[in-house]
Design a protein around this motif. Structure first.
Motif, short mmCIF file in Angstrom:
data_model
loop_
_atom_site.label_atom_id
_atom_site.label_comp_id
_atom_site.label_asym_id
_atom_site.label_seq_id
_atom_site.Cartn_x
_atom_site.Cartn_y
_atom_site.Cartn_z
N PRO A 1 48.04 36.12 39.60
CA PRO A 1 47.34 37.59 39.85
C PRO A 1 48.23 38.44 38.93
O PRO A 1 49.40 38.28 38.73
CB PRO A 1 47.28 38.05 41.17
N HIS A 2 47.76 39.71 38.86
CA HIS A 2 48.31 40.63 38.04
C HIS A 2 48.31 42.00 38.98
O HIS A 2 47.54 42.90 38.43
CB HIS A 2 47.87 40.94 36.68
N PRO A 3 49.11 42.33 39.92
CA PRO A 3 48.74 43.45 40.88
C PRO A 3 49.04 44.64 40.40
O PRO A 3 48.53 45.54 40.56
CB PRO A 3 49.76 42.99 42.12
N ASN A 4 50.21 44.52 39.37
CA ASN A 4 50.68 45.97 38.85
C ASN A 4 49.56 46.48 37.97
O ASN A 4 49.21 47.56 37.92
CB ASN A 4 51.72 45.76 38.20
N MET A 5 48.74 45.43 37.26
CA MET A 5 47.51 45.84 36.24
C MET A 5 46.71 46.79 37.18
O MET A 5 46.29 47.92 36.74
CB MET A 5 47.21 44.83 35.47
N ALA A 6 46.36 46.02 38.14
CA ALA A 6 45.16 46.71 39.24
C ALA A 6 45.64 47.97 39.73
O ALA A 6 44.95 49.01 39.90
CB ALA A 6 45.02 45.86 40.11
N ALA A 7 47.05 47.96 39.84
CA ALA A 7 47.41 49.36 40.69
C ALA A 7 47.34 50.12 39.70
O ALA A 7 47.17 51.62 39.78
CB ALA A 7 48.99 49.03 41.24
N TRP A 8 47.97 50.02 38.47
CA TRP A 8 48.23 51.14 37.34
C TRP A 8 46.79 51.64 37.12
O TRP A 8 46.68 52.82 36.86
CB TRP A 8 48.92 50.51 36.09
#
Length: 205
Positions: A150-157
């Motif tokens: 998963p890429h949680p930072n991308m979703a958060a940003w």
């Protein structure tokens, strides 16, 4: 160096879709090495994150070059994380939220965020313009081609960008916080909020 000069250096030019995609763990690792090579002496921080901060009464807008929270400069240097701050007591918290509080990992996201805001090391907090948030997203977006994780930072940003765009600069703004060592003194309320989020996540784990 003026604030304008710092901003120009802190935000790389990014336009259009990413020219490359990183489909494997090896390609992600190679991208990380390239980014880190551009920042001499870079060390992965003990904790970092992009958050969204509620603007306090009397806190100037990001367009004001005299504002302490001008983009690309340390965020709120005159507003330390003081538990006796009346604004903190009134709000019930520090007014800064980190959708993802990274600790001990996400090294590629760390150097990408540092590149977008001009951070080179140490413990610091930065106010970000929407364009700097877009730059961070664009620089990291090739990593989404690697679908095994998963890429949680991308979703958060992306969520933060949507939020600050929707509510406007007079209501909220994005911040980036880097903590080189959790034993370092807290630099401001945004730093304090990140450390609290890290501690909460560790407690929940």
């Amino acid at each position: 160096m003026t604030t304008a000069d710092h901003e120009a250096q802190a935000t790389p030019a990014v336009s259009g879709a990413p020219a490359e995609q990183w489909h494997t763990a090896e390609e992600l690792a190679a991208a990380r090495v390239r980014f880190e090579a551009a920042v001499p002496g870079w060390q992965v921080p003990a904790a970092f994150g992009m958050g969204i901060a509620a603007r306090r009464p009397g806190e100037g807008g990001l367009a004001d070059p005299a504002d302490a929270a001008s983009p690309g400069s340390p965020a709120d240097p005159a507003d330390p994380a003081d538990p006796a701050d009346p604004a903190d007591e009134e709000d019930g918290d520090d007014g800064t939220v980190f959708p993802v509080a990274n600790a001990g990992g996400a090294a590629l996201s760390a150097i990408v965020l540092a590149t977008a805001c001009g951070h080179t090391g140490g413990t610091a907090a930065y106010a970000l313009t929407p364009d700097q948030v877009r730059t961070a997203i664009a620089l990291l977006s090739p990593a989404e081609a690697y679908t095994a994780v998963p890429h949680p930072n991308m979703a958060a940003w992306r969520g933060i960008l949507n939020d600050i765009t929707d509510v406007g600069d007079d209501v909220a703004y994005a911040v980036a916080v880097f903590v080189a060592d959790l034993a370092d003194p807290v630099v401001d309320r945004h730093d304090a909020a990140l450390r609290a989020a890290v501690a909460e996540a560790r407690g929940a784990g």
